[in-house]
Design an enzyme around this catalytic site. Structure first.
Site, PDB file in Angstrom:
ATOM      1  N   GLY A  81      39.522  48.787  47.352  1.00  0.00           N
ATOM      2  CA  GLY A  81      38.659  48.538  48.508  1.00  0.00           C
ATOM      3  C   GLY A  81      37.422  47.728  48.163  1.00  0.00           C
ATOM      4  O   GLY A  81      36.417  47.798  48.854  1.00  0.00           O
ATOM      5  N   TYR A 115      35.124  35.003  36.675  1.00  0.00           N
ATOM      6  CA  TYR A 115      34.893  35.017  38.119  1.00  0.00           C
ATOM      7  C   TYR A 115      35.280  33.649  38.664  1.00  0.00           C
ATOM      8  O   TYR A 115      34.674  32.630  38.305  1.00  0.00           O
ATOM      9  CB  TYR A 115      33.421  35.326  38.417  1.00  0.00           C
ATOM     10  N   LEU A 116      36.315  33.628  39.482  1.00  0.00           N
ATOM     11  CA  LEU A 116      36.762  32.359  40.066  1.00  0.00           C
ATOM     12  C   LEU A 116      35.858  32.064  41.254  1.00  0.00           C
ATOM     13  O   LEU A 116      35.631  32.928  42.097  1.00  0.00           O
ATOM     14  CB  LEU A 116      38.224  32.453  40.484  1.00  0.00           C
ATOM     15  N   HIS A 121      35.074  41.809  50.418  1.00  0.00           N
ATOM     16  CA  HIS A 121      36.380  41.966  49.761  1.00  0.00           C
ATOM     17  C   HIS A 121      37.392  42.696  50.630  1.00  0.00           C
ATOM     18  O   HIS A 121      38.418  43.158  50.141  1.00  0.00           O
ATOM     19  CB  HIS A 121      36.250  42.685  48.404  1.00  0.00           C
ATOM     20  N   LYS A 177      40.027  42.409  53.832  1.00  0.00           N
ATOM     21  CA  LYS A 177      40.715  41.385  54.622  1.00  0.00           C
ATOM     22  C   LYS A 177      40.475  41.579  56.120  1.00  0.00           C
ATOM     23  O   LYS A 177      40.458  42.719  56.584  1.00  0.00           O
ATOM     24  CB  LYS A 177      42.221  41.467  54.354  1.00  0.00           C
ATOM     25  N   ASN A 232      49.886  46.227  44.660  1.00  0.00           N
ATOM     26  CA  ASN A 232      49.865  47.412  45.512  1.00  0.00           C
ATOM     27  C   ASN A 232      51.293  47.915  45.670  1.00  0.00           C
ATOM     28  O   ASN A 232      52.174  47.180  46.121  1.00  0.00           O
ATOM     29  CB  ASN A 232      49.250  47.098  46.875  1.00  0.00           C
ATOM     30  N   ARG A 259      52.881  49.839  47.688  1.00  0.00           N
ATOM     31  CA  ARG A 259      53.006  50.506  48.993  1.00  0.00           C
ATOM     32  C   ARG A 259      53.132  49.458  50.089  1.00  0.00           C
ATOM     33  O   ARG A 259      53.001  48.266  49.831  1.00  0.00           O
ATOM     34  CB  ARG A 259      51.749  51.337  49.243  1.00  0.00           C
ATOM     35  N   VAL A 267      48.677  46.895  55.136  1.00  0.00           N
ATOM     36  CA  VAL A 267      48.237  46.757  56.523  1.00  0.00           C
ATOM     37  C   VAL A 267      48.850  45.490  57.141  1.00  0.00           C
ATOM     38  O   VAL A 267      49.306  45.495  58.281  1.00  0.00           O
ATOM     39  CB  VAL A 267      46.685  46.674  56.594  1.00  0.00           C
ATOM     40  N   ARG A 317      42.743  41.900  62.385  1.00  0.00           N
ATOM     41  CA  ARG A 317      42.514  43.347  62.447  1.00  0.00           C
ATOM     42  C   ARG A 317      41.484  43.654  63.520  1.00  0.00           C
ATOM     43  O   ARG A 317      40.363  43.127  63.487  1.00  0.00           O
ATOM     44  CB  ARG A 317      42.008  43.856  61.090  1.00  0.00           C
TER      45      ARG A 317
HETATM   46  P1  ADP Z   1      40.436  45.954  45.175  1.00  0.00           P
HETATM   47  O1  ADP Z   1      41.562  46.774  44.609  1.00  0.00           O
HETATM   48  O2  ADP Z   1      39.118  46.654  45.114  1.00  0.00           O
HETATM   49  O3  ADP Z   1      40.748  45.370  46.513  1.00  0.00           O
HETATM   50  P2  ADP Z   1      41.070  43.398  43.859  1.00  0.00           P
HETATM   51  O4  ADP Z   1      41.232  43.231  42.395  1.00  0.00           O
HETATM   52  O5  ADP Z   1      42.303  43.374  44.696  1.00  0.00           O
HETATM   53  O6  ADP Z   1      40.239  44.741  44.137  1.00  0.00           O
HETATM   54  O7  ADP Z   1      40.073  42.297  44.407  1.00  0.00           O
HETATM   55  C1  ADP Z   1      39.632  42.295  45.748  1.00  0.00           C
HETATM   56  C2  ADP Z   1      38.980  40.976  46.083  1.00  0.00           C
HETATM   57  O8  ADP Z   1      37.874  40.717  45.182  1.00  0.00           O
HETATM   58  C3  ADP Z   1      39.874  39.761  45.944  1.00  0.00           C
HETATM   59  O9  ADP Z   1      40.648  39.535  47.110  1.00  0.00           O
HETATM   60  C4  ADP Z   1      38.843  38.682  45.724  1.00  0.00           C
HETATM   61  O10 ADP Z   1      38.207  38.367  46.954  1.00  0.00           O
HETATM   62  C5  ADP Z   1      37.797  39.333  44.836  1.00  0.00           C
HETATM   63  N1  ADP Z   1      38.099  39.167  43.388  1.00  0.00           N
HETATM   64  C6  ADP Z   1      38.807  39.986  42.574  1.00  0.00           C
HETATM   65  N2  ADP Z   1      38.903  39.490  41.316  1.00  0.00           N
HETATM   66  C7  ADP Z   1      38.230  38.308  41.315  1.00  0.00           C
HETATM   67  C8  ADP Z   1      37.954  37.289  40.311  1.00  0.00           C
HETATM   68  N3  ADP Z   1      38.376  37.386  39.048  1.00  0.00           N
HETATM   69  N4  ADP Z   1      37.225  36.209  40.709  1.00  0.00           N
HETATM   70  C9  ADP Z   1      36.770  36.087  41.989  1.00  0.00           C
HETATM   71  N5  ADP Z   1      36.989  37.003  42.953  1.00  0.00           N
HETATM   72  C10 ADP Z   1      37.703  38.097  42.640  1.00  0.00           C
END
Ligand code: ADP
Length: 444
Positions: free
Chosen positions: A164, A202-203, A235, A237, A289, A291, A294, A337
Protein backbone atom coordinates in the site's frame (compact mmCIF):
# COMPACT_ATOMS: atom_id res chain seq x y z
CA UNK A 1 -15.78 -28.94 -8.28
CA UNK A 2 -16.79 -27.22 -5.04
CA UNK A 3 -20.38 -27.23 -3.78
CA UNK A 4 -20.12 -24.18 -1.57
CA UNK A 5 -17.61 -21.34 -1.36
CA UNK A 6 -17.23 -18.98 1.59
CA UNK A 7 -16.21 -15.49 0.49
CA UNK A 8 -13.91 -13.98 3.11
CA UNK A 9 -14.35 -10.38 2.02
CA UNK A 10 -16.82 -7.52 1.69
CA UNK A 11 -17.95 -4.82 -0.74
CA UNK A 12 -17.70 -4.94 -4.51
CA UNK A 13 -15.21 -7.81 -4.60
CA UNK A 14 -17.40 -10.09 -2.46
CA UNK A 15 -20.21 -9.49 -4.92
CA UNK A 16 -17.90 -10.02 -7.89
CA UNK A 17 -16.82 -13.42 -6.55
CA UNK A 18 -20.41 -14.38 -5.82
CA UNK A 19 -21.35 -13.74 -9.44
CA UNK A 20 -18.65 -16.12 -10.63
CA UNK A 21 -19.78 -18.80 -8.16
CA UNK A 22 -23.43 -18.52 -9.13
CA UNK A 23 -22.63 -18.82 -12.82
CA UNK A 24 -20.72 -22.02 -12.02
CA UNK A 25 -23.66 -23.33 -9.99
CA UNK A 26 -21.75 -23.07 -6.69
CA UNK A 27 -23.56 -21.92 -3.53
CA UNK A 28 -22.07 -18.98 -1.62
CA UNK A 29 -21.60 -18.03 2.01
CA UNK A 30 -21.12 -14.35 2.83
CA UNK A 31 -19.40 -13.33 6.04
CA UNK A 32 -19.85 -9.89 7.51
CA UNK A 33 -19.11 -7.66 10.47
CA UNK A 34 -21.91 -6.07 12.50
CA UNK A 35 -21.32 -2.88 10.45
CA UNK A 36 -22.07 -4.71 7.18
CA UNK A 37 -25.41 -6.34 7.98
CA UNK A 38 -27.13 -4.37 5.21
CA UNK A 39 -24.44 -4.90 2.60
CA UNK A 40 -25.41 -6.16 -0.85
CA UNK A 41 -22.94 -9.08 -0.71
CA UNK A 42 -24.82 -10.33 2.36
CA UNK A 43 -28.26 -9.86 0.80
CA UNK A 44 -27.39 -11.73 -2.39
CA UNK A 45 -25.51 -14.66 -0.83
CA UNK A 46 -27.18 -18.02 -0.32
CA UNK A 47 -26.18 -17.95 3.35
CA UNK A 48 -24.50 -15.44 5.61
CA UNK A 49 -22.65 -15.51 8.91
CA UNK A 50 -21.83 -12.57 11.17
CA UNK A 51 -18.18 -13.03 12.17
CA UNK A 52 -17.61 -10.14 14.56
CA UNK A 53 -17.67 -6.43 15.30
CA UNK A 54 -16.94 -3.58 12.88
CA UNK A 55 -13.16 -3.49 13.38
CA UNK A 56 -11.61 -5.65 10.64
CA UNK A 57 -9.11 -7.16 13.10
CA UNK A 58 -12.01 -8.72 14.99
CA UNK A 59 -14.03 -9.80 11.94
CA UNK A 60 -12.63 -9.96 8.40
CA UNK A 61 -9.15 -10.76 9.76
CA UNK A 62 -10.34 -13.10 12.51
CA UNK A 63 -9.11 -16.57 11.55
CA UNK A 64 -10.99 -18.59 14.23
CA UNK A 65 -14.25 -16.83 13.29
CA UNK A 66 -13.68 -17.52 9.58
CA UNK A 67 -12.91 -21.20 10.19
CA UNK A 68 -15.98 -21.50 12.43
CA UNK A 69 -18.12 -19.94 9.68
CA UNK A 70 -16.80 -22.56 7.22
CA UNK A 71 -17.54 -25.37 9.68
CA UNK A 72 -21.07 -24.17 10.46
CA UNK A 73 -22.00 -23.78 6.80
CA UNK A 74 -20.05 -26.76 5.43
CA UNK A 75 -18.18 -24.62 2.92
CA UNK A 76 -15.52 -26.59 1.05
CA UNK A 77 -13.45 -23.66 -0.19
CA UNK A 78 -12.68 -20.04 0.72
CA UNK A 79 -12.14 -17.21 -1.74
CA UNK A 80 -10.24 -14.41 -0.01
CA UNK A 81 -10.69 -11.66 -2.65
CA UNK A 82 -8.02 -8.94 -2.31
CA UNK A 83 -6.71 -7.34 0.88
CA UNK A 84 -7.71 -8.93 4.22
CA UNK A 85 -6.67 -12.65 4.15
CA UNK A 86 -5.68 -12.83 0.49
CA UNK A 87 -1.91 -12.93 1.00
CA UNK A 88 -1.89 -14.65 4.39
CA UNK A 89 -0.04 -17.95 3.97
CA UNK A 90 -0.80 -18.99 7.55
CA UNK A 91 -4.54 -18.72 6.82
CA UNK A 92 -4.13 -20.90 3.73
CA UNK A 93 -2.28 -23.50 5.84
CA UNK A 94 -4.91 -23.49 8.59
CA UNK A 95 -7.65 -23.97 6.00
CA UNK A 96 -5.76 -26.94 4.56
CA UNK A 97 -5.52 -28.45 8.06
CA UNK A 98 -9.32 -28.25 8.15
CA UNK A 99 -9.66 -29.81 4.68
CA UNK A 100 -10.92 -26.55 3.22
CA UNK A 101 -9.42 -25.30 -0.06
CA UNK A 102 -7.88 -21.84 -0.16
CA UNK A 103 -8.63 -20.37 -3.59
CA UNK A 104 -5.19 -19.03 -4.37
CA UNK A 105 -1.59 -20.13 -4.81
CA UNK A 106 0.34 -22.40 -2.44
CA UNK A 107 1.36 -21.02 0.98
CA UNK A 108 4.96 -21.45 -0.18
CA UNK A 109 4.46 -19.11 -3.16
CA UNK A 110 2.55 -16.60 -1.03
CA UNK A 111 5.48 -16.53 1.42
CA UNK A 112 8.10 -16.11 -1.30
CA UNK A 113 6.30 -13.16 -2.88
CA UNK A 114 5.26 -11.70 0.48
CA UNK A 115 8.89 -11.00 1.29
CA UNK A 116 9.96 -8.53 -1.38
CA UNK A 117 13.64 -9.33 -0.94
CA UNK A 118 13.11 -13.06 -1.46
CA UNK A 119 10.63 -12.32 -4.27
CA UNK A 120 13.18 -10.22 -6.13
CA UNK A 121 15.90 -12.84 -5.77
CA UNK A 122 13.51 -15.60 -6.91
CA UNK A 123 12.24 -13.87 -10.05
CA UNK A 124 15.72 -12.66 -10.95
CA UNK A 125 16.88 -16.29 -10.98
CA UNK A 126 13.93 -17.09 -13.25
CA UNK A 127 15.08 -14.54 -15.82
CA UNK A 128 12.87 -11.56 -14.93
CA UNK A 129 14.61 -8.14 -14.98
CA UNK A 130 14.66 -6.34 -11.58
CA UNK A 131 15.41 -2.80 -10.35
CA UNK A 132 19.12 -2.41 -9.49
CA UNK A 133 19.58 -2.29 -5.73
CA UNK A 134 20.85 -3.98 -2.59
CA UNK A 135 21.38 -7.72 -2.67
CA UNK A 136 19.12 -8.56 0.24
CA UNK A 137 18.42 -6.56 3.39
CA UNK A 138 20.41 -3.53 4.51
CA UNK A 139 21.31 -3.69 8.16
CA UNK A 140 23.02 -0.46 9.08
CA UNK A 141 23.69 3.08 7.96
CA UNK A 142 27.26 2.45 6.82
CA UNK A 143 26.18 -0.41 4.55
CA UNK A 144 23.31 1.71 3.18
CA UNK A 145 25.69 4.56 2.31
CA UNK A 146 28.01 2.17 0.51
CA UNK A 147 25.20 0.60 -1.56
CA UNK A 148 23.65 3.97 -2.39
CA UNK A 149 27.06 5.15 -3.61
CA UNK A 150 27.28 2.10 -5.89
CA UNK A 151 23.81 2.34 -7.44
CA UNK A 152 23.78 6.16 -7.50
CA UNK A 153 21.34 8.67 -6.02
CA UNK A 154 18.38 9.07 -5.83
CA UNK A 155 17.67 5.80 -4.04
CA UNK A 156 14.49 4.37 -2.57
CA UNK A 157 14.48 2.66 0.83
CA UNK A 158 11.70 0.05 0.93
CA UNK A 159 10.16 -2.27 3.52
CA UNK A 160 10.61 -5.97 2.72
CA UNK A 161 7.10 -6.66 3.99
CA UNK A 162 5.61 -3.38 2.78
CA UNK A 163 2.36 -2.79 0.96
CA UNK A 164 0.00 0.00 0.00
CA UNK A 165 2.90 2.35 -0.62
CA UNK A 166 3.88 2.46 3.07
CA UNK A 167 7.41 2.10 4.41
CA UNK A 168 8.97 3.66 1.28
CA UNK A 169 11.26 6.70 1.38
CA UNK A 170 13.37 8.44 -1.27
CA UNK A 171 16.85 9.79 -0.51
CA UNK A 172 18.61 12.12 -2.94
CA UNK A 173 21.87 12.48 -1.04
CA UNK A 174 23.90 10.77 1.72
CA UNK A 175 22.55 13.41 4.13
CA UNK A 176 18.95 12.38 3.39
CA UNK A 177 19.64 8.66 3.57
CA UNK A 178 19.90 8.49 7.35
CA UNK A 179 16.45 10.08 7.85
CA UNK A 180 14.88 8.06 5.03
CA UNK A 181 16.04 4.82 6.68
CA UNK A 182 14.77 5.86 10.11
CA UNK A 183 11.34 6.90 8.79
CA UNK A 184 10.94 3.85 6.58
CA UNK A 185 11.97 1.58 9.46
CA UNK A 186 9.47 3.15 11.87
CA UNK A 187 6.64 3.06 9.28
CA UNK A 188 7.42 -0.57 8.42
CA UNK A 189 7.44 -1.63 12.08
CA UNK A 190 4.15 0.16 12.79
CA UNK A 191 2.46 -1.02 9.61
CA UNK A 192 3.77 -4.55 9.09
CA UNK A 193 5.40 -5.61 12.38
CA UNK A 194 8.69 -6.14 10.56
CA UNK A 195 11.30 -3.46 9.89
CA UNK A 196 13.54 -5.24 7.38
CA UNK A 197 14.56 -2.74 4.69
CA UNK A 198 16.15 -2.97 1.28
CA UNK A 199 17.24 -0.42 -1.26
CA UNK A 200 16.53 0.25 -4.92
CA UNK A 201 17.57 2.76 -7.51
CA UNK A 202 14.81 5.36 -7.55
CA UNK A 203 13.51 5.57 -11.10
CA UNK A 204 12.52 9.16 -11.78
CA UNK A 205 9.97 8.99 -14.60
CA UNK A 206 8.74 5.41 -14.92
CA UNK A 207 5.36 4.00 -15.80
CA UNK A 208 3.81 1.25 -13.68
CA UNK A 209 3.05 -1.65 -15.98
CA UNK A 210 1.95 -5.01 -14.60
CA UNK A 211 1.53 -8.39 -16.27
CA UNK A 212 -1.46 -10.58 -15.44
CA UNK A 213 -0.62 -14.26 -15.29
CA UNK A 214 -2.58 -17.44 -14.87
CA UNK A 215 -0.95 -20.73 -13.91
CA UNK A 216 -2.43 -24.13 -13.10
CA UNK A 217 0.21 -25.49 -10.70
CA UNK A 218 0.95 -28.30 -13.16
CA UNK A 219 3.55 -26.29 -15.06
CA UNK A 220 1.23 -24.54 -17.52
CA UNK A 221 1.03 -20.74 -17.46
CA UNK A 222 -0.12 -17.95 -19.78
CA UNK A 223 0.05 -14.18 -19.62
CA UNK A 224 -3.07 -12.10 -20.22
CA UNK A 225 -1.32 -8.94 -21.32
CA UNK A 226 -0.50 -5.91 -19.23
CA UNK A 227 -2.29 -3.16 -17.34
CA UNK A 228 -0.91 0.35 -17.14
CA UNK A 229 -1.49 1.66 -13.61
CA UNK A 230 0.73 4.72 -13.74
CA UNK A 231 -1.97 7.14 -12.65
CA UNK A 232 -1.44 6.98 -8.89
CA UNK A 233 -1.81 9.14 -5.83
CA UNK A 234 0.44 8.32 -2.86
CA UNK A 235 1.48 5.11 -4.65
CA UNK A 236 -2.20 4.08 -4.83
CA UNK A 237 -3.69 3.35 -8.24
CA UNK A 238 -6.72 5.38 -9.34
CA UNK A 239 -6.99 4.59 -13.08
CA UNK A 240 -5.92 1.40 -14.84
CA UNK A 241 -5.96 0.49 -18.50
CA UNK A 242 -5.11 -2.25 -20.94
CA UNK A 243 -3.22 -2.12 -23.13
CA UNK A 244 -0.59 0.33 -21.97
CA UNK A 245 -0.39 3.33 -24.32
CA UNK A 246 3.41 2.96 -24.05
CA UNK A 247 3.90 -0.57 -25.40
CA UNK A 248 3.73 -2.08 -28.86
CA UNK A 249 2.73 -5.68 -29.63
CA UNK A 250 6.32 -6.88 -29.80
CA UNK A 251 7.30 -5.41 -26.40
CA UNK A 252 4.08 -6.83 -24.93
CA UNK A 253 4.66 -10.38 -26.02
CA UNK A 254 8.36 -10.26 -25.10
CA UNK A 255 7.78 -9.30 -21.45
CA UNK A 256 4.59 -11.36 -21.24
CA UNK A 257 6.34 -14.50 -22.43
CA UNK A 258 9.27 -13.97 -20.05
CA UNK A 259 6.84 -13.73 -17.13
CA UNK A 260 4.66 -16.65 -18.24
CA UNK A 261 7.73 -18.86 -18.60
CA UNK A 262 8.94 -17.94 -15.11
CA UNK A 263 5.50 -18.76 -13.66
CA UNK A 264 5.39 -22.09 -15.51
CA UNK A 265 8.87 -22.93 -14.16
CA UNK A 266 7.70 -22.11 -10.62
CA UNK A 267 4.56 -24.22 -11.13
CA UNK A 268 2.60 -21.19 -9.99
CA UNK A 269 -1.08 -21.89 -9.38
CA UNK A 270 -3.91 -19.38 -9.78
CA UNK A 271 -3.93 -15.73 -10.86
CA UNK A 272 -1.03 -13.45 -10.11
CA UNK A 273 0.26 -10.05 -11.09
CA UNK A 274 3.90 -9.31 -11.73
CA UNK A 275 4.46 -5.58 -11.30
CA UNK A 276 7.11 -3.63 -13.15
CA UNK A 277 8.32 -0.11 -13.52
CA UNK A 278 8.98 0.74 -17.16
CA UNK A 279 11.44 3.42 -18.16
CA UNK A 280 13.35 4.08 -21.40
CA UNK A 281 12.16 0.84 -22.94
CA UNK A 282 13.28 -1.34 -20.02
CA UNK A 283 11.20 -3.31 -17.50
CA UNK A 284 12.18 -3.50 -13.82
CA UNK A 285 10.35 -5.95 -11.51
CA UNK A 286 9.13 -4.40 -8.24
CA UNK A 287 6.81 -7.02 -6.73
CA UNK A 288 4.37 -9.83 -7.37
CA UNK A 289 0.84 -9.97 -5.98
CA UNK A 290 -0.32 -13.55 -5.46
CA UNK A 291 -4.03 -12.74 -5.60
CA UNK A 292 -6.83 -11.19 -7.61
CA UNK A 293 -6.26 -7.44 -8.13
CA UNK A 294 -8.76 -4.61 -7.83
CA UNK A 295 -8.08 -3.83 -11.50
CA UNK A 296 -8.60 -7.38 -12.82
CA UNK A 297 -11.78 -6.42 -14.79
CA UNK A 298 -9.67 -4.46 -17.28
CA UNK A 299 -8.01 -7.72 -18.32
CA UNK A 300 -11.35 -9.55 -18.37
CA UNK A 301 -12.73 -6.97 -20.79
CA UNK A 302 -9.92 -7.38 -23.32
CA UNK A 303 -9.62 -11.19 -23.06
CA UNK A 304 -13.23 -12.25 -22.42
CA UNK A 305 -11.95 -14.54 -19.64
CA UNK A 306 -13.57 -14.61 -16.19
CA UNK A 307 -10.54 -14.54 -13.90
CA UNK A 308 -12.49 -15.54 -10.78
CA UNK A 309 -13.94 -18.59 -12.51
CA UNK A 310 -10.42 -19.47 -13.66
CA UNK A 311 -9.20 -19.20 -10.05
CA UNK A 312 -11.97 -21.51 -8.86
CA UNK A 313 -11.35 -24.09 -11.61
CA UNK A 314 -7.63 -24.15 -10.92
CA UNK A 315 -8.10 -24.38 -7.13
CA UNK A 316 -10.32 -27.40 -7.79
CA UNK A 317 -7.36 -29.04 -9.55
CA UNK A 318 -8.21 -28.44 -13.21
CA UNK A 319 -5.50 -27.89 -15.80
CA UNK A 320 -5.43 -24.65 -17.76
CA UNK A 321 -6.87 -26.30 -20.88
CA UNK A 322 -5.68 -23.56 -23.25
CA UNK A 323 -2.38 -22.10 -24.33
CA UNK A 324 -0.98 -18.66 -25.09
CA UNK A 325 -2.10 -18.74 -28.72
CA UNK A 326 -5.70 -19.30 -27.60
CA UNK A 327 -5.81 -15.91 -25.85
CA UNK A 328 -7.47 -13.35 -28.10
CA UNK A 329 -6.93 -9.75 -27.12
CA UNK A 330 -9.72 -7.45 -28.18
CA UNK A 331 -9.98 -3.66 -27.97
CA UNK A 332 -9.08 -1.39 -25.07
CA UNK A 333 -10.42 -1.16 -21.49
CA UNK A 334 -10.13 1.48 -18.76
CA UNK A 335 -11.11 1.24 -15.10
CA UNK A 336 -11.51 4.15 -12.71
CA UNK A 337 -11.92 3.65 -8.98
CA UNK A 338 -14.96 5.35 -7.53
CA UNK A 339 -13.99 6.26 -3.97
CA UNK A 340 -16.15 7.92 -1.32
CA UNK A 341 -13.68 10.78 -1.01
CA UNK A 342 -13.46 14.47 -1.70
CA UNK A 343 -12.12 14.68 -5.30
CA UNK A 344 -9.57 17.40 -4.39
CA UNK A 345 -8.42 16.61 -0.84
CA UNK A 346 -9.16 12.85 -0.92
CA UNK A 347 -10.54 13.07 2.61
CA UNK A 348 -12.92 10.09 3.11
CA UNK A 349 -16.60 10.93 2.84
CA UNK A 350 -18.58 8.13 4.51
CA UNK A 351 -22.33 8.61 4.99
CA UNK A 352 -25.63 7.64 3.42
CA UNK A 353 -26.10 7.47 -0.35
CA UNK A 354 -29.35 9.32 -0.91
CA UNK A 355 -29.83 8.76 -4.62
CA UNK A 356 -27.99 6.29 -6.86
CA UNK A 357 -27.96 5.57 -10.55
CA UNK A 358 -25.12 3.67 -12.21
CA UNK A 359 -24.21 4.12 -15.88
CA UNK A 360 -24.83 1.33 -18.37
CA UNK A 361 -25.06 0.61 -22.07
CA UNK A 362 -22.70 -1.04 -24.53
CA UNK A 363 -19.18 -1.56 -23.22
CA UNK A 364 -19.89 -0.30 -19.70
CA UNK A 365 -19.41 -2.42 -16.58
CA UNK A 366 -19.95 -1.30 -12.99
CA UNK A 367 -18.64 -3.48 -10.16
CA UNK A 368 -20.10 -2.10 -6.95
CA UNK A 369 -22.10 -3.14 -3.93
CA UNK A 370 -23.82 0.15 -3.09
CA UNK A 371 -27.42 1.27 -3.58
CA UNK A 372 -29.73 4.18 -2.72
CA UNK A 373 -30.17 4.31 1.06
CA UNK A 374 -26.91 2.44 1.70
CA UNK A 375 -24.85 3.81 4.58
CA UNK A 376 -21.11 3.62 3.90
CA UNK A 377 -19.49 2.50 7.16
CA UNK A 378 -16.40 4.51 8.21
CA UNK A 379 -14.33 1.45 9.16
CA UNK A 380 -13.06 0.20 5.80
CA UNK A 381 -11.37 1.58 2.69
CA UNK A 382 -13.26 4.14 0.66
CA UNK A 383 -13.64 2.18 -2.62
CA UNK A 384 -17.38 2.03 -3.35
CA UNK A 385 -17.26 0.88 -6.93
CA UNK A 386 -15.34 0.54 -10.14
CA UNK A 387 -16.40 1.81 -13.53
CA UNK A 388 -14.91 -0.20 -16.36
CA UNK A 389 -15.38 0.66 -20.02
CA UNK A 390 -14.43 -1.24 -23.13
CA UNK A 391 -14.01 0.15 -26.63
CA UNK A 392 -12.62 -1.01 -29.96
CA UNK A 393 -9.56 1.17 -29.35
CA UNK A 394 -8.30 3.69 -26.76
CA UNK A 395 -10.08 6.67 -28.33
CA UNK A 396 -13.34 4.75 -28.27
CA UNK A 397 -12.81 3.73 -24.62
CA UNK A 398 -12.06 7.34 -23.59
CA UNK A 399 -15.22 8.52 -25.32
CA UNK A 400 -17.25 5.84 -23.57
CA UNK A 401 -15.71 6.66 -20.19
CA UNK A 402 -16.67 10.32 -20.59
CA UNK A 403 -20.22 9.36 -21.51
CA UNK A 404 -20.56 6.86 -18.62
CA UNK A 405 -19.17 9.23 -15.98
CA UNK A 406 -21.75 11.79 -17.07
CA UNK A 407 -24.56 9.32 -16.32
CA UNK A 408 -23.47 8.55 -12.76
CA UNK A 409 -25.70 9.80 -9.94
CA UNK A 410 -24.37 9.33 -6.40
CA UNK A 411 -25.99 11.86 -4.03
CA UNK A 412 -25.35 12.37 -0.33
CA UNK A 413 -21.61 11.74 -0.27
CA UNK A 414 -18.57 13.02 -2.16
CA UNK A 415 -16.89 10.81 -4.75
CA UNK A 416 -13.85 10.90 -7.03
CA UNK A 417 -16.05 11.07 -10.17
CA UNK A 418 -15.31 14.81 -10.77
CA UNK A 419 -11.57 14.02 -10.78
CA UNK A 420 -11.99 11.63 -13.72
CA UNK A 421 -14.21 14.05 -15.63
CA UNK A 422 -11.45 16.64 -15.19
CA UNK A 423 -8.72 14.20 -16.30
CA UNK A 424 -10.61 13.37 -19.49
CA UNK A 425 -10.16 16.90 -20.78
CA UNK A 426 -6.38 16.83 -20.27
CA UNK A 427 -4.27 16.40 -23.41
CA UNK A 428 -1.66 14.20 -21.65
CA UNK A 429 -4.40 11.77 -20.61
CA UNK A 430 -5.93 11.82 -24.07
CA UNK A 431 -2.50 11.12 -25.58
CA UNK A 432 -1.68 8.43 -23.00
CA UNK A 433 1.34 10.47 -22.04
CA UNK A 434 1.79 10.02 -18.28
CA UNK A 435 4.12 8.44 -15.72
CA UNK A 436 3.74 7.51 -12.02
CA UNK A 437 4.26 11.13 -10.88
CA UNK A 438 1.95 12.76 -13.41
CA UNK A 439 -1.22 12.74 -11.29
CA UNK A 440 0.37 14.23 -8.17
CA UNK A 441 1.98 16.97 -10.25
CA UNK A 442 -1.35 17.65 -11.93
CA UNK A 443 -3.17 17.80 -8.58
CA UNK A 444 -0.72 20.25 -7.07
P1 ADP B 1 3.56 -1.53 -2.43
O1 ADP B 1 3.58 -3.02 -2.19
O2 ADP B 1 3.66 -0.74 -1.17
O3 ADP B 1 2.46 -1.10 -3.34
P2 ADP B 1 5.49 -1.43 -4.66
O4 ADP B 1 6.86 -1.99 -4.60
O5 ADP B 1 4.47 -2.18 -5.45
O6 ADP B 1 4.96 -1.20 -3.16
O7 ADP B 1 5.55 0.06 -5.19
C1 ADP B 1 4.40 0.88 -5.23
C2 ADP B 1 4.66 2.10 -6.08
O8 ADP B 1 5.81 2.84 -5.58
C3 ADP B 1 5.01 1.81 -7.53
O9 ADP B 1 3.85 1.65 -8.33
C4 ADP B 1 5.78 3.06 -7.88
O10 ADP B 1 4.88 4.14 -8.07
C5 ADP B 1 6.60 3.37 -6.64
N1 ADP B 1 7.93 2.69 -6.65
C6 ADP B 1 8.26 1.48 -6.16
N2 ADP B 1 9.56 1.18 -6.39
C7 ADP B 1 10.09 2.25 -7.05
C8 ADP B 1 11.41 2.57 -7.58
N3 ADP B 1 12.46 1.75 -7.47
N4 ADP B 1 11.55 3.77 -8.20
C9 ADP B 1 10.50 4.64 -8.32
N5 ADP B 1 9.27 4.39 -7.84
C10 ADP B 1 9.05 3.23 -7.22
Amino acid sequence: MFDKILIANRGEIALRIQRACHELGIATVAVHSTADEDAMHVRLADESVCIGPAQAAASYLNIPALIAACEITNADAVHPGYGFMSENARFAEILAEHNITFIGPSPEHINIMGDKIIAKETVKNLGIPVVPGSEGAIDDGAEALKIAEEIGYPVLVKAAHGGGGKGMKVASSPAELHDAMATARAEAMAGFGNDTLYMEKYLTLPRHIEIQVLGDGHGNAVHLGERDCSLQRRHQKVWEEAFSPALNAEQRSKIGETVAKAMADMKYSGVGTVEFLYENGEFYFIEMNTRLQVEHPVTEMITGLDLVQQQIRIAAGAELGFCQDDINFNGHAIEVRINAENPRTFVPSPGTIEAYHAPGGLGVRVDSGVYAGYRIPPYYDSLIGKLIVHGKNRTDALMRLRRALGEYVIDGIETTIPLYIDLLSNSDIIDGNYDIHWLEKHLS
